[in-house]
Every structure is written in C-alpha cells, then in structure tokens.
Design a protein around this motif. Sequence first.
Motif, PDB file in Angstrom:
ATOM      1  N   ALA A   5       0.841  -1.192   0.000  1.00  0.00           N
ATOM      2  CA  ALA A   5       0.000   0.000   0.000  1.00  0.00           C
ATOM      3  C   ALA A   5       0.875   1.241   0.000  1.00  0.00           C
ATOM      4  O   ALA A   5       1.916   1.268   0.669  1.00  0.00           O
ATOM      5  CB  ALA A   5      -0.908   0.007   1.231  1.00  0.00           C
ATOM      6  N   ALA A   6       0.441   2.230  -0.744  1.00  0.00           N
ATOM      7  CA  ALA A   6       1.179   3.487  -0.826  1.00  0.00           C
ATOM      8  C   ALA A   6       0.273   4.647  -0.451  1.00  0.00           C
ATOM      9  O   ALA A   6      -0.850   4.750  -0.946  1.00  0.00           O
ATOM     10  CB  ALA A   6       1.720   3.702  -2.236  1.00  0.00           C
ATOM     11  N   THR A   7       0.773   5.525   0.407  1.00  0.00           N
ATOM     12  CA  THR A   7       0.013   6.720   0.753  1.00  0.00           C
ATOM     13  C   THR A   7      -0.015   7.702  -0.420  1.00  0.00           C
ATOM     14  O   THR A   7      -0.920   8.517  -0.529  1.00  0.00           O
ATOM     15  CB  THR A   7       0.600   7.402   1.988  1.00  0.00           C
ATOM     16  OG1 THR A   7       2.006   7.621   1.765  1.00  0.00           O
ATOM     17  CG2 THR A   7       0.446   6.521   3.226  1.00  0.00           C
ATOM     18  N   ASP A   8       0.970   7.614  -1.270  1.00  0.00           N
ATOM     19  CA  ASP A   8       1.038   8.448  -2.465  1.00  0.00           C
ATOM     20  C   ASP A   8       0.181   7.816  -3.559  1.00  0.00           C
ATOM     21  O   ASP A   8       0.545   6.794  -4.143  1.00  0.00           O
ATOM     22  CB  ASP A   8       2.503   8.564  -2.928  1.00  0.00           C
ATOM     23  CG  ASP A   8       2.641   9.333  -4.233  1.00  0.00           C
ATOM     24  OD1 ASP A   8       3.734   9.282  -4.833  1.00  0.00           O
ATOM     25  OD2 ASP A   8       1.664   9.992  -4.648  1.00  0.00           O
ATOM     26  N   LEU A   9      -0.958   8.422  -3.848  1.00  0.00           N
ATOM     27  CA  LEU A   9      -1.849   7.853  -4.858  1.00  0.00           C
ATOM     28  C   LEU A   9      -1.229   7.875  -6.246  1.00  0.00           C
ATOM     29  O   LEU A   9      -1.634   7.124  -7.130  1.00  0.00           O
ATOM     30  CB  LEU A   9      -3.183   8.591  -4.862  1.00  0.00           C
ATOM     31  CG  LEU A   9      -4.098   8.248  -3.690  1.00  0.00           C
ATOM     32  CD1 LEU A   9      -5.235   9.253  -3.585  1.00  0.00           C
ATOM     33  CD2 LEU A   9      -4.648   6.841  -3.827  1.00  0.00           C
ATOM     34  N   TRP A  10      -0.222   8.717  -6.450  1.00  0.00           N
ATOM     35  CA  TRP A  10       0.473   8.736  -7.737  1.00  0.00           C
ATOM     36  C   TRP A  10       1.375   7.518  -7.908  1.00  0.00           C
ATOM     37  O   TRP A  10       1.981   7.355  -8.956  1.00  0.00           O
ATOM     38  CB  TRP A  10       1.281  10.016  -7.883  1.00  0.00           C
ATOM     39  CG  TRP A  10       0.433  11.225  -8.070  1.00  0.00           C
ATOM     40  CD1 TRP A  10       0.145  12.185  -7.150  1.00  0.00           C
ATOM     41  CD2 TRP A  10      -0.258  11.600  -9.277  1.00  0.00           C
ATOM     42  NE1 TRP A  10      -0.689  13.136  -7.699  1.00  0.00           N
ATOM     43  CE2 TRP A  10      -0.952  12.802  -8.987  1.00  0.00           C
ATOM     44  CE3 TRP A  10      -0.360  11.046 -10.549  1.00  0.00           C
ATOM     45  CZ2 TRP A  10      -1.726  13.442  -9.940  1.00  0.00           C
ATOM     46  CZ3 TRP A  10      -1.136  11.696 -11.502  1.00  0.00           C
ATOM     47  CH2 TRP A  10      -1.809  12.880 -11.191  1.00  0.00           C
ATOM     48  N   ALA A  11       1.432   6.679  -6.902  1.00  0.00           N
ATOM     49  CA  ALA A  11       2.211   5.441  -7.034  1.00  0.00           C
ATOM     50  C   ALA A  11       1.575   4.483  -8.018  1.00  0.00           C
ATOM     51  O   ALA A  11       2.194   3.497  -8.424  1.00  0.00           O
ATOM     52  CB  ALA A  11       2.350   4.777  -5.671  1.00  0.00           C
ATOM     53  N   CYS A  12       0.321   4.756  -8.396  1.00  0.00           N
ATOM     54  CA  CYS A  12      -0.348   3.925  -9.397  1.00  0.00           C
ATOM     55  C   CYS A  12      -1.166   4.802 -10.324  1.00  0.00           C
ATOM     56  O   CYS A  12      -2.106   5.468  -9.889  1.00  0.00           O
ATOM     57  CB  CYS A  12      -1.257   2.891  -8.748  1.00  0.00           C
ATOM     58  SG  CYS A  12      -2.094   1.827  -9.951  1.00  0.00           S
ATOM     59  N   THR A  13      -0.791   4.793 -11.587  1.00  0.00           N
ATOM     60  CA  THR A  13      -1.572   5.465 -12.615  1.00  0.00           C
ATOM     61  C   THR A  13      -1.783   4.484 -13.756  1.00  0.00           C
ATOM     62  O   THR A  13      -1.278   3.369 -13.729  1.00  0.00           O
ATOM     63  CB  THR A  13      -0.849   6.721 -13.143  1.00  0.00           C
ATOM     64  OG1 THR A  13       0.287   6.294 -13.921  1.00  0.00           O
ATOM     65  CG2 THR A  13      -0.375   7.602 -12.000  1.00  0.00           C
ATOM     66  N   THR A  14      -2.468   4.893 -14.758  1.00  0.00           N
ATOM     67  CA  THR A  14      -2.691   4.006 -15.901  1.00  0.00           C
ATOM     68  C   THR A  14      -1.408   3.804 -16.710  1.00  0.00           C
ATOM     69  O   THR A  14      -1.342   2.925 -17.568  1.00  0.00           O
ATOM     70  CB  THR A  14      -3.771   4.566 -16.829  1.00  0.00           C
ATOM     71  OG1 THR A  14      -3.386   5.877 -17.237  1.00  0.00           O
ATOM     72  CG2 THR A  14      -5.119   4.606 -16.129  1.00  0.00           C
ATOM     73  N   ARG A  15      -0.401   4.600 -16.433  1.00  0.00           N
ATOM     74  CA  ARG A  15       0.835   4.524 -17.232  1.00  0.00           C
ATOM     75  C   ARG A  15       1.990   3.878 -16.504  1.00  0.00           C
ATOM     76  O   ARG A  15       2.957   3.436 -17.118  1.00  0.00           O
ATOM     77  CB  ARG A  15       1.251   5.924 -17.673  1.00  0.00           C
ATOM     78  CG  ARG A  15       0.274   6.573 -18.628  1.00  0.00           C
ATOM     79  CD  ARG A  15       0.835   7.853 -19.192  1.00  0.00           C
ATOM     80  NE  ARG A  15      -0.021   8.436 -20.213  1.00  0.00           N
ATOM     81  CZ  ARG A  15       0.301   9.482 -20.949  1.00  0.00           C
ATOM     82  NH1 ARG A  15       1.474  10.065 -20.779  1.00  0.00           N
ATOM     83  NH2 ARG A  15      -0.535   9.947 -21.848  1.00  0.00           N
ATOM     84  N   THR A  16       1.921   3.835 -15.157  1.00  0.00           N
ATOM     85  CA  THR A  16       3.079   3.330 -14.450  1.00  0.00           C
ATOM     86  C   THR A  16       2.739   2.931 -13.031  1.00  0.00           C
ATOM     87  O   THR A  16       1.689   3.285 -12.497  1.00  0.00           O
ATOM     88  CB  THR A  16       4.193   4.396 -14.422  1.00  0.00           C
ATOM     89  OG1 THR A  16       5.392   3.798 -13.915  1.00  0.00           O
ATOM     90  CG2 THR A  16       3.807   5.559 -13.503  1.00  0.00           C
ATOM     91  N   ILE A  17       3.654   2.177 -12.448  1.00  0.00           N
ATOM     92  CA  ILE A  17       3.585   1.866 -11.025  1.00  0.00           C
ATOM     93  C   ILE A  17       4.930   2.271 -10.441  1.00  0.00           C
ATOM     94  O   ILE A  17       5.984   1.872 -10.942  1.00  0.00           O
ATOM     95  CB  ILE A  17       3.292   0.364 -10.776  1.00  0.00           C
ATOM     96  CG1 ILE A  17       3.388   0.030  -9.288  1.00  0.00           C
ATOM     97  CG2 ILE A  17       4.199  -0.513 -11.611  1.00  0.00           C
ATOM     98  CD1 ILE A  17       2.949  -1.375  -8.941  1.00  0.00           C
ATOM     99  N   LYS A  18       4.881   3.109  -9.425  1.00  0.00           N
ATOM    100  CA  LYS A  18       6.105   3.525  -8.774  1.00  0.00           C
ATOM    101  C   LYS A  18       6.461   2.509  -7.686  1.00  0.00           C
ATOM    102  O   LYS A  18       5.694   1.609  -7.379  1.00  0.00           O
ATOM    103  CB  LYS A  18       5.919   4.915  -8.151  1.00  0.00           C
ATOM    104  CG  LYS A  18       5.669   6.025  -9.163  1.00  0.00           C
ATOM    105  CD  LYS A  18       5.559   7.358  -8.441  1.00  0.00           C
ATOM    106  CE  LYS A  18       5.294   8.492  -9.414  1.00  0.00           C
ATOM    107  NZ  LYS A  18       5.149   9.795  -8.710  1.00  0.00           N
TER     108      LYS A  18
END
Length: 127
Positions: free
Chosen positions: A98-111
């Motif tokens: 789980a990531a508190t940063d929601l940008w860790a998952c987008t349709t283009r990438t996973i951080k």
Amino acid sequence: QVQLVESGGGLVQPGGSLKLSCAASGFALNTYAWGWFRQAPGKEREAVSCINGRDGSTYYVPGVKGRFTISRDNARNTVYLQMYSLETEDTAVYSCAAATDLWACTTRTIKRTYNYWGQGTQVTVST
C-alpha cells in the motif's frame, strides 16, 4: 494497527489459474494506491500490477497484461490479483503493498514508493 495479509498462493500447472487476496487491516482502501509485486529466487523484486484506490485506475506490466486482473472490494477491505494462463516464469513470492502516495499507481506506471508490505504468498507454476 495496519496489516496486510496475502493468501491464495499455491502450486499450479502451466496454463492454470490462481486468485491472490490481500486483506488490509487499518486501511481505507480508497485513500491508498495498491500494488502487487513478486520476487523470484535469485532475482530482484519486480512490480506486477497496481490499482489506484481513489479512482480505480489500473496498471499492468507488459508480461502479465491480458493474463492478470487486479481488483478491490472496499466492503471486504481486500485487494485481489486474479491470474490466468500462468507460466513457469510467474513462479515467485507475491506480495501486496500500500502506498500513501496515490500517484504510485496510474494508468501509465507503477512507482516503487510503497510504504506498507505484506509477508508474501508463494506461487509455483510447475508440471
């Protein structure tokens, strides 16, 4: 207390299916990004898929796209990874995170900026 507990791993033949579950305690699913990662023996951990808890967008690495499906059940506080057409190369320990940063998952990438991890569940694809 926050906790992630994976289940559903096991031994399956090539071409078979498994559904992994990640039970999340102490989390509100819609405020985190959720990822599945895996680590094969002798290899580094790699990302598999993710789902954005807020908008439901998903991402899959090329090697699993079309074979794996990530989903979530907010009522059960559980994230799933349905795996079809399994290959021997899919053999690994699968962990959810789980990531508190929601940008860790987008349709283009996973951080890789995931803060919380489960202990993992073994998936073995073999004859």
